[in-house]
Design an enzyme around this catalytic site. Structure first.
Site, PDB file in Angstrom:
ATOM      1  N   GLU A 141       0.809  -1.218   0.000  1.00 47.11           N
ATOM      2  CA  GLU A 141       0.000   0.000   0.000  1.00 47.11           C
ATOM      3  C   GLU A 141       0.846   1.274   0.000  1.00 47.11           C
ATOM      4  OE1 GLU A 141      -2.586  -3.253   1.745  1.00 47.11           O
ATOM      5  OE2 GLU A 141      -0.532  -2.553   2.084  1.00 47.11           O
TER       6      GLU A 141
ATOM      7  N   PHE B  87     -12.173  -7.417  13.331  1.00 46.22           N
ATOM      8  CA  PHE B  87     -11.008  -7.835  12.560  1.00 46.22           C
ATOM      9  C   PHE B  87     -10.630  -6.756  11.549  1.00 46.22           C
ATOM     10  CE2 PHE B  87      -9.291 -10.081   8.763  1.00 46.22           C
ATOM     11  CZ  PHE B  87      -8.097 -10.497   9.324  1.00 46.22           C
ATOM     12  N   GLN B  88      -9.378  -6.359  11.575  1.00 43.12           N
ATOM     13  CA  GLN B  88      -8.809  -5.335  10.697  1.00 43.12           C
ATOM     14  C   GLN B  88      -9.526  -3.987  10.804  1.00 43.12           C
ATOM     15  OE1 GLN B  88      -8.321  -6.969   6.691  1.00 43.12           O
ATOM     16  NE2 GLN B  88      -6.296  -7.745   7.274  1.00 43.12           N
TER      17      GLN B  88
ATOM     18  N   LYS C  20     -17.935  -1.214   4.674  1.00 43.28           N
ATOM     19  CA  LYS C  20     -18.220  -2.283   3.713  1.00 43.28           C
ATOM     20  C   LYS C  20     -19.703  -2.335   3.365  1.00 43.28           C
ATOM     21  CE  LYS C  20     -17.052  -7.089   2.680  1.00 43.28           C
ATOM     22  NZ  LYS C  20     -16.334  -8.302   3.152  1.00 43.28           N
TER      23      LYS C  20
ATOM     24  N   MET D 124      23.743   9.387   3.880  1.00 47.90           N
ATOM     25  CA  MET D 124      23.634  10.688   4.529  1.00 47.90           C
ATOM     26  C   MET D 124      23.868  10.575   6.026  1.00 47.90           C
ATOM     27  SD  MET D 124      23.362  13.885   3.942  1.00 47.90           S
ATOM     28  CE  MET D 124      22.482  14.332   2.444  1.00 47.90           C
TER      29      MET D 124
END
Length: 609
Positions: free
Chosen positions: A79, A141-142, A191, A506
């Site tokens: 993602e 969940f999630q 959803k 760096m």
């Protein structure tokens, strides 16, 4: 003067699925699922490409994506890659980039890219799935409160629980992302809202109380700025990324040539003003050119155009440009006088303000002819005394500056260059000549490692006919190189140059300068010695890319030319460069910019404050 929200586009003619019930009037709104409404809204807003990865909370949306062929979906491997690809798409074109993710970890994996877009004013729209509305607040969940998580790093975040709210929410998000100071907007959709049906009403009414970005500046402020420009003897135009976001490069060129003032372009503004122009004195900041840094430091007037006086430009703020008056132009009123108090604050869109300032200056200069010849004599002397350059490494390995310089020279100004973060980013900003806006993409404010490859991928999707380079470090490349698989499968032939110094370069440079050479945990073992973990050539070949390793200067041009000639797959070149090469000039953090003269050829010894 304020602007109302822009009208939402009317729908284009298309085949209708008909009314929901037999016998209904033909004028009745089409009934769509919430997911169908998402797709239709994006289509009507002109979106043609999206980047994402499915999951449980966005399966309804992905099911709808399969049924249409207007919007191209690029299936990423992470993602974060979707977010950076949306950024690259937006930064290369000025259009809104779109990323899609599922709930929970899918959404939180977007956070880094969202924060990056927020810092650099990149217009992206992030659409995330959320658990069923009836399950919210139960630690389902999630489940993650992504609206709450992203609130500090978005222009706005929407939570949509009902299908009928979807068109207005997405249209409003698109409008907010692309107007005023651009930035990221998130729309989180449950959803059940995706699955349920509702009449599709277009165009929706945008209800955005309090959102009225100012674009047109106050005339008296513009006149005051013009008068200061006429009176100044050591003026400088301090150009930031806001000029690029406002598509104001043509207006800037006209103002600069009319005033004759020197122009400096920040890290975010490279390409806003042509490097080849006689009035361009370079990039200011911690690793800026000596003429650019001292042009700001010793000026008597700074006209800041879409810049925000960040710490990398100002150095020690209390000692920054002590004799300069400040004209500060920004579309975001929150930036005005945030770091340095403005003598003439101007809130407005850079394109409009610069055009108005040009007219006002022409009128003011008709009565008083400014003379800045002594100022130019001084700056030209600095150019001659402190040219940008580098020394050949003593270890026999490649000079990274030379590699990047040749990439720019062989590719040319029509190429697009996306850099990761670190030494290679600074060298790419310094040694590639930028002649047009939107040709330089990088993570400026957030400094996000892993930006380069997915951002280059997004830029190539947006402009497939351009050559697009990802100039990356061996550290950055290992964070998002999985998107090479996305590029190979989707025929996105980017070029990747790994500036491989086998280190977190760096950080190593700071350790060399400020920590007595104690290189703690910065050795990556990627390019020096017998062990290469991983072997970038084998890794790139595993992803279906053409892979090349370059270890000597006589191989550099041939490798770059082969990459430029290869357009049927991605190309990865592993350039093995010296780990002792440093970015110069350098003004240490917290030190006055006046020290840049001495930092050109000698390692600084000042401690940061």
């Amino acid at each position: 003067m304020t602007t109302e929200p822009s009208p939402v586009p009317s729908p284009t003619p298309r085949a209708s699925t008909g009314p929901d019930k037999p016998g209904a009037e033909s004028s009745a709104p089409e009934v769509l699922t919430g997911s169908g409404a998402i797709i239709r809204t994006l289509e009507l807003l002109g979106v043609t490409d999206v980047f994402g990865i499915p999951g449980g909370a966005v399966i309804p949306l992905y099911d709808e994506l399969m049924t249409q062929d207007v919007i191209r979906h690029i299936l990423v491997r992470h993602e974060q890659g979707a977010g950076h690809a949306a950024e690259g798409y937006a930064a290369a074109t000025g259009r809104v980039g779109v990323a899609i993710a599922t709930s929970g970890p899918g959404a939180t994996n977007l956070v880094t890219a969202i924060a990056d877009a927020y810092m650099d004013s990149v217009p992206i729209l992030c659409i995330t799935g959320q658990v069923f509305s009836t399950s919210m607040g139960t630690d389902a969940f999630q489940e993650a409160d992504i609206v709450g998580i992203t609130m500090p790093i978005t222009k706005h975040s929407f939570l949509v629980r009902r299908a009928e709210e979807i068109p207005a929410a997405i249209a409003a998000a698109y409008h907010i992302a692309s107007t005023g100071r651009p930035g990221p907007v998130l729309v989180d959709i449950t959803k059940d809202a995706q699955q349920n049906k509702a009449p599709f009403i277009w165009p929706p009414k945008l209800d955005l109380p309090g959102y009225r970005p100012i674009t047109k500046a106050h005339g008296k402020q513009v006149q005051a700025a013009a008068q200061l420009l006429v009176e100044a003897r050591k003026p400088v135009l301090y150009v930031g990324g806001g000029v690029i976001r406002a598509h104001a490069s043509a207006e800037l060129l006209k103002l600069a040539e009319l005033t004759g003032a020197p122009v400096v372009t920040t890290l975010m503004a490279r390409g806003a003003f042509p490097d080849s122009h006689a009035q361009h004195v370079g990039m200011p900041g911690m690793h800026g050119t000596v003429p650019a840094v001292l042009a700001l430091q010793e000026s008597d007037l700074i006209v800041s155009l879409g810049a925000r006086f960040d710490d990398r430009v100002t150095g020690k703020v209390s000692e920054f440009a002590p004799k300069a008056k400040i004209v500060h132009v920004d579309v975001d009123p929150a930036e005005i006088s945030k770091i340095r108090a403005a003598d003439v604050p101007i809130v407005g869109d850079a394109k409009d303000v610069i055009a108005d300032l040009t007219v006002a200056y022409a009128a003011a200069a008709a009565e008083t002819t400014p003379d800045i010849s002594v100022w130019w004599s001084y700056l030209n002397g600095l150019r001659e005394e402190y040219p940008l350059g580098f020394s050949e490494p003593s270890d026999g390995l490649l000079a990274p500056q030379y590699v990047i310089k040749r990439i720019g020279e062989l590719t040319g100004p029509e190429g697009t260059y996306a850099a990761g973060v670190g030494q290679h980013q600074m060298w790419a900003a310094q040694y590639i000549k930028y002649e047009r806006p939107n040709s330089w993409l990088n993570s400026g404010g957030a400094g996000t490692m892993g930006y380069s490859v997915p951002a280059a991928m997004g830029a190539k999707v947006a402009e497939p006919d351009r050559v697009v380079w990802a100039i990356d470090g061996d550290g950055c490349f290992q964070m998002t190189n999985q998107e090479l698989a996305t590029c190979t499968i989707n025929n996105i032939p980017i070029k990747v140059a790994i500036i491989n110094n086998s280190s977190l370069g760096m950080v190593r440079q700071w350790q060399s300068l400020f920590y007595d050479g104690r290189h703690s945990f910065t050795d990556l073992n990627t390019g020096h010695g017998t062990a290469m973990v991983p072997d970038f050539v084998k890794l790139a070949e595993a992803y279906g890319a053409l892979a090349i390793r370059v270890t000597s200067a006589d191989q550099v041009d041939d490798a770059i030319k082969l990459a430029l000639a290869t357009n049927d797959r991605p190309v990865v070149i592993d350039f093995i460069v010296s780990r002792d090469a440093m970015v110069w000039p350098m003004v240490p953090q917290g030190v006055s910019n006046s020290y840049v003269q001495y930092a050109k050829d000698h390692a600084p010894t000042w401690e940061e404050e």
